[in-house]
Design an enzyme around this catalytic site. Structure first.
Site, PDB file in Angstrom:
ATOM      1  N   ALA A 185       0.720  -1.343   0.303  1.00 31.56           N
ATOM      2  CA  ALA A 185       0.294   0.125  -0.416  1.00 31.56           C
ATOM      3  C   ALA A 185       0.748   0.952  -0.165  1.00 31.56           C
ATOM      4  CB  ALA A 185      -0.864  -0.035   1.162  1.00 31.56           C
TER       5      ALA A 185
ATOM      6  N   GLN B  63       4.081   3.829  -1.348  1.00 28.79           N
ATOM      7  CA  GLN B  63       5.052   4.263  -2.839  1.00 28.79           C
ATOM      8  C   GLN B  63       5.034   4.337  -3.878  1.00 28.79           C
ATOM      9  OE1 GLN B  63       5.127   8.808  -2.527  1.00 28.79           O
ATOM     10  NE2 GLN B  63       6.080   8.275  -0.673  1.00 28.79           N
ATOM     11  N   ILE B  64       6.656   3.435  -3.260  1.00 25.72           N
ATOM     12  CA  ILE B  64       6.626   2.444  -4.983  1.00 25.72           C
ATOM     13  C   ILE B  64       5.549   1.359  -4.887  1.00 25.72           C
ATOM     14  CG2 ILE B  64       8.562   1.369  -5.376  1.00 25.72           C
ATOM     15  CD1 ILE B  64      10.460   2.537  -3.086  1.00 25.72           C
TER      16      ILE B  64
ATOM     17  N   ARG C 153      13.107   6.810   4.373  1.00 21.73           N
ATOM     18  CA  ARG C 153      14.026   7.367   4.866  1.00 21.73           C
ATOM     19  C   ARG C 153      13.540   9.010   4.937  1.00 21.73           C
ATOM     20  NH1 ARG C 153      19.801   9.536   2.438  1.00 21.73           N
ATOM     21  NH2 ARG C 153      18.552   9.583   0.518  1.00 21.73           N
TER      22      ARG C 153
ATOM     23  N   ARG D 119      20.677   6.615   5.119  1.00 22.86           N
ATOM     24  CA  ARG D 119      19.403   5.171   5.285  1.00 22.86           C
ATOM     25  C   ARG D 119      20.420   4.125   6.241  1.00 22.86           C
ATOM     26  NH1 ARG D 119      21.951   6.075  -0.164  1.00 22.86           N
ATOM     27  NH2 ARG D 119      19.684   5.986  -1.457  1.00 22.86           N
TER      28      ARG D 119
ATOM     29  N   ASN E 133      14.334  -1.293  10.468  1.00 26.84           N
ATOM     30  CA  ASN E 133      13.833  -2.271   9.322  1.00 26.84           C
ATOM     31  C   ASN E 133      14.744  -3.555   9.146  1.00 26.84           C
ATOM     32  OD1 ASN E 133      12.494  -0.249   8.327  1.00 26.84           O
ATOM     33  ND2 ASN E 133      13.957   0.676   6.775  1.00 26.84           N
TER      34      ASN E 133
ATOM     35  N   GLY F  71      13.797  -1.795   0.435  1.00 32.08           N
ATOM     36  CA  GLY F  71      13.311  -1.870   1.405  1.00 32.08           C
ATOM     37  C   GLY F  71      15.382  -1.149   1.923  1.00 32.08           C
TER      38      GLY F  71
ATOM     39  N   ASP G 268      20.271   3.437  -8.925  1.00 35.60           N
ATOM     40  CA  ASP G 268      21.690   4.583  -9.258  1.00 35.60           C
ATOM     41  C   ASP G 268      22.013   4.340 -10.565  1.00 35.60           C
ATOM     42  OD1 ASP G 268      21.625   4.828  -6.198  1.00 35.60           O
ATOM     43  OD2 ASP G 268      21.313   2.526  -6.373  1.00 35.60           O
TER      44      ASP G 268
ATOM     45  N   ARG H 178      20.302   6.715 -12.712  1.00 36.04           N
ATOM     46  CA  ARG H 178      20.622   7.758 -12.883  1.00 36.04           C
ATOM     47  C   ARG H 178      21.816   8.363 -13.411  1.00 36.04           C
ATOM     48  NH1 ARG H 178      18.459   7.403  -6.469  1.00 36.04           N
ATOM     49  NH2 ARG H 178      16.519   8.486  -6.112  1.00 36.04           N
TER      50      ARG H 178
ATOM     51  N   HIS I 172      23.806   0.915  -1.650  1.00 30.83           N
ATOM     52  CA  HIS I 172      23.054   1.125  -1.918  1.00 30.83           C
ATOM     53  C   HIS I 172      23.002   2.824  -0.956  1.00 30.83           C
ATOM     54  CE1 HIS I 172      19.645   3.784  -3.725  1.00 30.83           C
ATOM     55  NE2 HIS I 172      18.572   3.327  -2.480  1.00 30.83           N
TER      56      HIS I 172
HETATM   57  P1  NAD Z   1       5.608   3.936   2.326  1.00 33.24           P
HETATM   58  O1  NAD Z   1       6.226   4.520   3.653  1.00 33.24           O
HETATM   59  O2  NAD Z   1       5.210   4.464   1.331  1.00 33.24           O
HETATM   60  O3  NAD Z   1       5.742   2.227   1.553  1.00 33.24           O
HETATM   61  C1  NAD Z   1       6.520   1.865   2.293  1.00 33.24           C
HETATM   62  C2  NAD Z   1       5.187   0.365   2.897  1.00 33.24           C
HETATM   63  O4  NAD Z   1       5.379  -0.736   3.448  1.00 33.24           O
HETATM   64  C3  NAD Z   1       4.275   1.207   3.596  1.00 33.24           C
HETATM   65  O5  NAD Z   1       2.697   1.055   3.215  1.00 33.24           O
HETATM   66  C4  NAD Z   1       4.471   0.026   5.030  1.00 33.24           C
HETATM   67  O6  NAD Z   1       3.009   0.188   5.790  1.00 33.24           O
HETATM   68  C5  NAD Z   1       4.403  -0.929   4.592  1.00 33.24           C
HETATM   69  N1  NAD Z   1       5.322  -1.706   5.544  1.00 33.24           N
HETATM   70  C6  NAD Z   1       5.892  -0.953   6.728  1.00 33.24           C
HETATM   71  N2  NAD Z   1       6.472  -2.091   7.405  1.00 33.24           N
HETATM   72  C7  NAD Z   1       5.710  -3.577   6.492  1.00 33.24           C
HETATM   73  C8  NAD Z   1       5.996  -4.926   7.271  1.00 33.24           C
HETATM   74  N3  NAD Z   1       6.894  -5.350   7.887  1.00 33.24           N
HETATM   75  N4  NAD Z   1       5.555  -5.809   5.950  1.00 33.24           N
HETATM   76  C9  NAD Z   1       4.754  -5.199   5.141  1.00 33.24           C
HETATM   77  N5  NAD Z   1       5.142  -4.018   4.734  1.00 33.24           N
HETATM   78  C10 NAD Z   1       5.281  -3.054   5.833  1.00 33.24           C
HETATM   79  O7  NAD Z   1       7.038   4.143   0.651  1.00 33.24           O
HETATM   80  P2  NAD Z   1       8.532   3.471   0.287  1.00 33.24           P
HETATM   81  O8  NAD Z   1       8.957   4.792  -0.442  1.00 33.24           O
HETATM   82  O9  NAD Z   1       7.334   3.095  -0.806  1.00 33.24           O
HETATM   83  O10 NAD Z   1       9.347   3.097   0.236  1.00 33.24           O
HETATM   84  C11 NAD Z   1       9.577   1.344   0.780  1.00 33.24           C
HETATM   85  C12 NAD Z   1      11.255   1.432   1.137  1.00 33.24           C
HETATM   86  O11 NAD Z   1      11.816   0.976  -0.282  1.00 33.24           O
HETATM   87  C13 NAD Z   1      11.615   2.649   1.788  1.00 33.24           C
HETATM   88  O12 NAD Z   1      12.325   2.177   3.016  1.00 33.24           O
HETATM   89  C14 NAD Z   1      12.327   3.173   0.959  1.00 33.24           C
HETATM   90  O13 NAD Z   1      13.656   3.639   1.797  1.00 33.24           O
HETATM   91  C15 NAD Z   1      13.241   2.118  -0.097  1.00 33.24           C
HETATM   92  N6  NAD Z   1      14.108   2.816  -1.405  1.00 33.24           N
HETATM   93  C16 NAD Z   1      14.290   1.930  -2.020  1.00 33.24           C
HETATM   94  C17 NAD Z   1      15.099   2.365  -2.909  1.00 33.24           C
HETATM   95  C18 NAD Z   1      15.946   1.449  -3.108  1.00 33.24           C
HETATM   96  O14 NAD Z   1      16.750   2.038  -4.922  1.00 33.24           O
HETATM   97  N7  NAD Z   1      16.971   0.593  -2.871  1.00 33.24           N
HETATM   98  C19 NAD Z   1      14.805   3.577  -3.705  1.00 33.24           C
HETATM   99  C20 NAD Z   1      13.141   4.483  -3.379  1.00 33.24           C
HETATM  100  C21 NAD Z   1      12.950   3.704  -2.532  1.00 33.24           C
HETATM  101  C1  LMR Z   2      16.733   6.623  -3.137  1.00 34.16           C
HETATM  102  O1  LMR Z   2      18.164   6.356  -3.487  1.00 34.16           O
HETATM  103  O2  LMR Z   2      15.888   7.641  -4.280  1.00 34.16           O
HETATM  104  C2  LMR Z   2      16.149   6.317  -1.689  1.00 34.16           C
HETATM  105  O3  LMR Z   2      16.717   5.035  -1.854  1.00 34.16           O
HETATM  106  C3  LMR Z   2      15.746   6.535  -1.001  1.00 34.16           C
HETATM  107  C4  LMR Z   2      16.298   7.026  -0.388  1.00 34.16           C
HETATM  108  O4  LMR Z   2      16.031   6.846   1.038  1.00 34.16           O
HETATM  109  O5  LMR Z   2      17.676   7.266  -0.725  1.00 34.16           O
END
Ligand code: NAD
Ligand code: LMR
Length: 327
Positions: A14, A16-17, A93, A99, A106, A131, A160, A163, A188
């Site tokens: 549910a 954003q991603i 974050r 991170r 997490n 995550g 990355d 980008r 990352h």
């Molecule tokens: P968000 O807060 O919009 O969504 C995260 C969702 O995870 C929420 O709906 C929350 O209820 C759910 N959640 C939390 N704990 C949970 C669990 N134990 N089991 C199942 N669901 C759970 O965040 P987002 O923007 O979707 O980002 C999610 C993660 O991805 C963050 O940790 C963010 O830093 C990371 N991220 C990583 C990258 C990458 O390139 N690796 C890029 C962007 C974001």
């Molecule tokens: C990103 O690279 O955009 C994500 O990992 C979000 C963050 O924490 O930077």
């Protein structure tokens, strides 16, 4: 011929991603136009009402390839027979955080999910950890899911990588698809090394056109390293649309193969002097069917070596911190 559905589990469904990702999975943009998909969506209990809304929208999309949707807060249901697991669910974050500040929040999530994946997923499941801190969460997952081969676990650094290609294209005013030869080394995080020393445009080397080692160190590299923070500052939320697109690219390359070298964080096999026991982003070749080979034999110059050593040191330290936290 009827193709059997592939079961894809998405956690944090549910969030954003996932809001950008799920329609790509349902529309066939990841596994191709012939491959039906069964989605298993995991959320924490307070987010189940929001997830119900997302599922309504998925159904309203009338996607021909969407075979079935399961929504649950129970990891054993979500991971049941999963062929692919996309582990997005975690705290994101916020402005001013690194991170690794997310380690404490997490890591326990990934430890718990490792047990459930190990018990319930297909034995051939392929897992991408999104995550943050993604590399170290993947390491934890591998440590606590002993029946899943570590090679079937990866962490996302394709964002990355994308980008980096996009910045090369923008700076040289060329189409992004003409840019190749870049890769991401390491974590990352803000220590990652976006390597453009072998970047090409239409197969011709372009490093000289992007600046000197000094200007690349001062400008290009930090732009990529800090891009996630720049998006958080501008949007108030971490990148989601581009992250979803990168997950789609990562999965497509991994499962379907890719003619280009891409970047993935995978368990280190000692290549380039990186100690085993960490998930490190390397340039890789995806051979199809989940087979990934780290590109070997690249000559690492002194400039690159300093960056690669720094990001490796950060990952070794994160590993120690993570294992101590989870004891
Ligand atoms: P968000 O807060 O919009 O969504 C995260 C969702 O995870 C929420 O709906 C929350 O209820 C759910 N959640 C939390 N704990 C949970 C669990 N134990 N089991 C199942 N669901 C759970 O965040 P987002 O923007 O979707 O980002 C999610 C993660 O991805 C963050 O940790 C963010 O830093 C990371 N991220 C990583 C990258 C990458 O390139 N690796 C890029 C962007 C974001
Ligand atoms: C990103 O690279 O955009 C994500 O990992 C979000 C963050 O924490 O930077």
């Amino acid at each position: 011929m009827t193709v059997s559905p592939i079961t894809v589990c998405v956690t944090g469904a549910a969030g954003q991603i996932s809001y950008s990702l799920l329609s790509m999975l349902a529309a066939g943009n990841v596994f191709g136009p012939e491959q039906p998909v069964a989605l298993h969506l995991l959320e924490i209990p307070p987010a189940l009402p929001a997830l119900a809304g997302v599922v309504m929208e998925l159904l309203d999309g009338a996607y021909p390839l969407l075979h079935a949707v399961t929504q649950t807060a129970d990891p054993s249901v979500a991971f049941a027979d999963a062929d692919i697991a996309v582990l997005v669910g975690a705290f994101p974050r916020r402005a001013g955080m690194e991170r690794k500040d997310l380690l404490e929040k997490n890591l326990p999530i990934f430890k718990r999910q490792a047990h459930a994946l190990n018990e319930h997923a297909s034995k051939h499941v392929k897992v991408v950890v999104v995550g943050n801190p993604a590399n170290t969460n993947a390491m934890v997952l591998a440590a606590f899911a002993p029946d899943i081969p570590p090679a079937n676990i990866s962490a996302l650094t394709r964002l990355d990588h994308n980008r980096t290609r996009a910045q090369v294209a923008a700076r040289l005013d060329v189409p992004v698809q003409s840019v190749a030869g870049v890769c991401i080394w390491g974590n990352h995080s803000s220590t990652q090394y976006p390597d453009i020393t072998r970047a090409t445009v239409d197969n011709a080397p372009v490093f000289d056109k992007l600046g000197s080692f000094e200007t690349v160190a001062r400008d290009f590299i930090p732009t990529i390293q800090k891009r996630g923070a720049a998006v958080i500052k501008a949007r108030g939320f971490s990148s989601a649309m581009s992250a979803a697109s990168a997950i789609a690219d990562h999965l497509r390359s991994w499962v379907c193969g890719d003619e280009h070298v891409v970047s993935m964080a995978v368990p280190s096999d000692g290549s380039y002097g990186i100690k085993e026991g960490v998930f490190f982003s390397f340039p890789v070749r995806c051979m199809g069917d989940g087979v990934v080979e780290i590109v070997k034999g690249i000559e690492i110059d002194e400039f690159s070596k300093r960056y690669i050593d720094a990001t490796a040191e950060e990952l070794y330290a994160e590993r120690e911190e993570a294992l101590a936290l989870l004891e």
